[in-house]
Design a protein around this motif. Structure first.
Motif: not given
Ligand code: DC
Length: 221
Positions: A153-180
């Motif tokens: 959610k933090r990453r999503f809000d940060e990107l939105k604030a910069k005007g970047v088009d993004c998807d919360y579920e997609e971001i969550k998936k990418e973070i999970a891959i990175r964690d793993e």
């Protein structure tokens, strides 16, 4: 040795935002080791290397000379003398950094620089293996984390604030891959050092986290 504060934790836990402010407040140098891995990743991407090409990564990383400089307290990463700060914050570079940092030659290349900085300065150094591997004798160690939902959610809000088009579920998936990947790699995986203080920031404001961290550091000074 300077006074060393080691901050580790998963992607999106807020390490760099808070470590930067804390460094300013304490008059320490802020060392963002993730940016160094990102600089090597940028070099690899520019040379058309794929994440799974381990032998090429081992060979090419040796050509990527990473150094850092400071301007007004801001860390500038130089890749073979070029300021690459404007190019290393993309998702593509972050993902390549997560993959290529599993390579022992890449890690070996940055270890000396990180230890040298900590030996000659008071530093707040953030990354994944600072308390466990790079600075095992750091005077203060903090493991900063938050739930994956909050981090996404933090990453999503940060990107939105910069005007970047993004998807919360997609971001969550990418973070999970990175964690793993960051937590399960063979060399220097992300984990809490035994003597690190755990701070779960899921329900804390930036100011609350900063205050808690200052308290931890002051107790060790
Ligand atoms: O903190 P960051 O997102 O800028 O880091 C990018 C990647 O670099 C991260 O996914 C794993 C790697 N990294 C590492 O392996 N060790 C560190 N000390 C810092 C980062």
């Amino acid at each position: 040795m300077g006074f060393n504060v080691a901050i580790d934790g998963p992607a999106g836990a807020g390490k760099s935002t808070i470590a930067k402010e804390l460094a300013k407040e304490l008059g320490y140098i802020y060392v963002d080791t993730g940016a160094m891995y990102r600089a090597i990743a940028l070099y690899l991407l520019r040379n058309g290397v794929k994440a799974e090409e381990n032998d090429r990564i081992s060979a090419l990383c040796k050509e990527a000379n990473v150094t850092i400089q400071y301007a007004d307290g801001k860390q500038i990463v130089l890749l073979n003398g070029e300021d690459v700060n404007p190019y290393i914050r993309t998702e593509e570079v972050g993902s390549m950094a997560s993959s290529s940092s599993t390579n022992p030659d890449v890690r070996k290349q940055l270890l000396g620089l990180q230890r040298e900085l900590a030996a000659s300065n008071d530093v707040i150094m953030d990354g994944r293996d600072i308390g466990t591997n790079i600075l095992p004798n750091a005077q203060a160690k903090i493991y900063l984390t938050a739930s994956i939902e909050v981090r996404a959610k933090r990453r999503f809000d940060e990107l939105k604030a910069k005007g970047v088009d993004c998807d919360y579920e997609e971001i969550k998936k990418e973070i999970a891959i990175r964690d793993e990947r960051d937590m399960n790699r063979e060399i220097a995986p992300l984990k809490q050092a035994e003597d690190a203080v755990l701070l779960d920031t899921s329900n804390m404001s930036i100011d609350e986290v900063k205050e808690a961290m200052i308290k931890i550091v002051k107790e060790k000074q």
